[in-house]
Scaffold this motif. Structure first.
Motif, mmCIF file in Angstrom:
data_model
loop_
_atom_site.group_PDB
_atom_site.id
_atom_site.type_symbol
_atom_site.label_atom_id
_atom_site.label_comp_id
_atom_site.label_asym_id
_atom_site.label_seq_id
_atom_site.Cartn_x
_atom_site.Cartn_y
_atom_site.Cartn_z
ATOM 1 N N THR A 62 0.937 -1.227 -0.177
ATOM 2 C CA THR A 62 0.014 0.104 0.071
ATOM 3 C C THR A 62 1.017 1.130 -0.026
ATOM 4 N N ALA A 63 0.419 2.273 -0.624
ATOM 5 C CA ALA A 63 0.990 3.552 -0.679
ATOM 6 C C ALA A 63 0.145 4.769 -0.391
ATOM 7 N N GLY A 64 0.896 5.700 0.324
ATOM 8 C CA GLY A 64 -0.039 7.039 0.610
ATOM 9 C C GLY A 64 0.913 8.106 1.019
ATOM 10 N N GLN A 65 0.261 9.357 1.035
ATOM 11 C CA GLN A 65 0.912 10.268 1.340
ATOM 12 C C GLN A 65 0.480 11.033 2.731
ATOM 13 N N PHE A 66 1.414 11.537 3.384
ATOM 14 C CA PHE A 66 1.078 11.881 4.877
ATOM 15 C C PHE A 66 0.097 12.954 4.800
ATOM 16 N N TRP A 67 -0.153 13.782 4.056
ATOM 17 C CA TRP A 67 -1.135 14.950 3.829
ATOM 18 C C TRP A 67 -2.362 14.409 3.465
ATOM 19 N N SER A 68 -2.786 13.261 2.961
ATOM 20 C CA SER A 68 -3.876 12.769 2.257
ATOM 21 C C SER A 68 -4.372 11.650 2.905
ATOM 22 N N ARG A 69 -5.547 11.485 3.032
ATOM 23 C CA ARG A 69 -6.236 10.283 3.175
ATOM 24 C C ARG A 69 -6.336 9.076 2.074
ATOM 25 N N GLN A 70 -5.890 9.532 0.804
ATOM 26 C CA GLN A 70 -5.931 8.728 -0.278
ATOM 27 C C GLN A 70 -4.856 7.706 -0.050
ATOM 28 N N ARG A 71 -5.297 6.093 -0.345
ATOM 29 C CA ARG A 71 -4.322 5.174 -0.198
ATOM 30 C C ARG A 71 -4.308 4.468 -1.589
ATOM 31 N N ALA A 72 -3.238 4.105 -1.876
ATOM 32 C CA ALA A 72 -3.265 3.058 -3.134
ATOM 33 C C ALA A 72 -2.886 1.827 -2.646
ATOM 34 N N SER A 73 -3.290 0.571 -3.485
ATOM 35 C CA SER A 73 -2.681 -0.556 -3.086
ATOM 36 C C SER A 73 -2.623 -1.398 -4.241
ATOM 37 N N VAL A 74 -1.865 -2.439 -4.218
ATOM 38 C CA VAL A 74 -1.675 -3.633 -5.324
ATOM 39 C C VAL A 74 -2.918 -4.657 -5.175
ATOM 40 N N ARG A 75 -4.011 -4.225 -6.007
ATOM 41 C CA ARG A 75 -5.125 -5.207 -5.851
ATOM 42 C C ARG A 75 -4.917 -6.523 -6.947
ATOM 43 N N ASN A 76 -4.131 -6.340 -8.133
ATOM 44 C CA ASN A 76 -4.043 -7.363 -8.861
ATOM 45 C C ASN A 76 -2.453 -7.368 -9.025
ATOM 46 N N PRO A 77 -1.857 -8.294 -8.476
ATOM 47 C CA PRO A 77 -0.319 -8.641 -8.499
ATOM 48 C C PRO A 77 -0.017 -8.843 -9.869
ATOM 49 N N GLN A 78 -0.821 -9.923 -10.316
ATOM 50 C CA GLN A 78 -0.287 -10.363 -11.680
ATOM 51 C C GLN A 78 -0.333 -9.473 -13.009
ATOM 52 N N ALA A 79 -0.911 -8.249 -12.809
ATOM 53 C CA ALA A 79 -1.035 -7.162 -13.590
ATOM 54 C C ALA A 79 0.123 -6.348 -13.412
ATOM 55 N N PHE A 80 0.340 -6.294 -12.022
ATOM 56 C CA PHE A 80 1.590 -4.900 -11.401
ATOM 57 C C PHE A 80 2.996 -5.593 -11.636
ATOM 58 N N ALA A 81 2.907 -6.930 -11.789
ATOM 59 C CA ALA A 81 4.377 -7.494 -11.789
ATOM 60 C C ALA A 81 5.210 -7.050 -12.943
ATOM 61 N N PRO A 82 4.542 -7.158 -14.391
ATOM 62 C CA PRO A 82 5.165 -6.511 -15.306
ATOM 63 C C PRO A 82 5.467 -5.296 -15.472
ATOM 64 N N GLN A 83 4.492 -4.823 -15.051
ATOM 65 C CA GLN A 83 4.820 -2.971 -14.956
ATOM 66 C C GLN A 83 6.076 -2.625 -13.857
ATOM 67 N N LEU A 84 6.274 -3.412 -12.904
ATOM 68 C CA LEU A 84 7.207 -3.290 -12.010
ATOM 69 C C LEU A 84 8.620 -3.552 -12.578
ATOM 70 N N ALA A 85 8.631 -4.744 -13.330
ATOM 71 C CA ALA A 85 9.753 -5.444 -14.066
ATOM 72 C C ALA A 85 10.289 -4.347 -14.740
ATOM 73 N N GLN A 86 9.397 -3.810 -15.788
ATOM 74 C CA GLN A 86 9.669 -2.719 -16.770
ATOM 75 C C GLN A 86 10.376 -1.411 -16.145
ATOM 76 N N TYR A 87 9.676 -1.032 -14.823
ATOM 77 C CA TYR A 87 10.129 0.187 -14.114
ATOM 78 C C TYR A 87 11.634 -0.078 -13.446
ATOM 79 N N MET A 88 11.833 -1.350 -13.016
ATOM 80 C CA MET A 88 13.082 -1.684 -12.536
ATOM 81 C C MET A 88 14.139 -1.726 -13.613
ATOM 82 N N GLN A 89 13.860 -2.085 -14.976
ATOM 83 C CA GLN A 89 14.862 -2.193 -15.891
ATOM 84 C C GLN A 89 15.111 -0.831 -16.313
ATOM 85 N N GLN A 90 13.972 0.087 -16.502
ATOM 86 C CA GLN A 90 14.199 1.328 -16.724
ATOM 87 C C GLN A 90 15.322 2.014 -15.752
ATOM 88 N N GLN A 91 14.964 1.685 -14.517
ATOM 89 C CA GLN A 91 15.768 2.430 -13.540
ATOM 90 C C GLN A 91 17.275 1.332 -13.370
#
Length: 115
Positions: A65-94
């Motif tokens: 989960t992720a959130g910012q200290f000044w906001s009540r909005q939170r984000a979380s990984v709901r579909n890890p199978q869809a998030f994993a390729p995006q994460l792999a691409q991000y890590m390759q770019q970094q």
């Protein structure tokens, strides 16, 4: 007196624009925080094992989960199978990961000693 009113109006306008900008970019900021947290977990795992598959990345990312200290909005990984390729691409770019010939991922050689 007029200068005070103008200063107050200017300060109010600046704060309004800043808040508006924060609310507009909040979604991308939360997404970036999720990717950063996922990257930390993957790098930590890869310091103990040689390589990782997309399925293993998805398991690691479950429940992040992720959130910012000044906001009540939170984000979380709901579909890890869809998030994993995006994460792999991000890590390759970094330049954190490299793709192996068998389709798995490993830390790039310059990142193996870093903590």
């Amino acid at each position: 007196m007029i200068l005070g009113i103008l200063a107050f109006a200017l300060a109010t306008a600046v704060l309004y624009v800043w808040g508006l900008h924060k609310s507009i970019t909040q979604r991308s900021d939360l997404e970036h925080i999720l990717l950063s947290k996922g990257s930390q977990k993957v790098v930590h795992r890869l310091k103990r094992q040689q390589s990782i598959s997309l399925e293993e990345m998805a398991q690691l990312c479950r429940g992040i989960t992720a959130g910012q200290f000044w906001s009540r909005q939170r984000a979380s990984v709901r579909n890890p199978q869809a998030f994993a390729p995006q994460l792999a691409q991000y890590m390759q770019q970094q330049l954190l990961l490299e793709r192996l010939p068998d389709g798995r991922f490993a830390l790039r050689p310059q990142n193996k000693g870093k903590e």
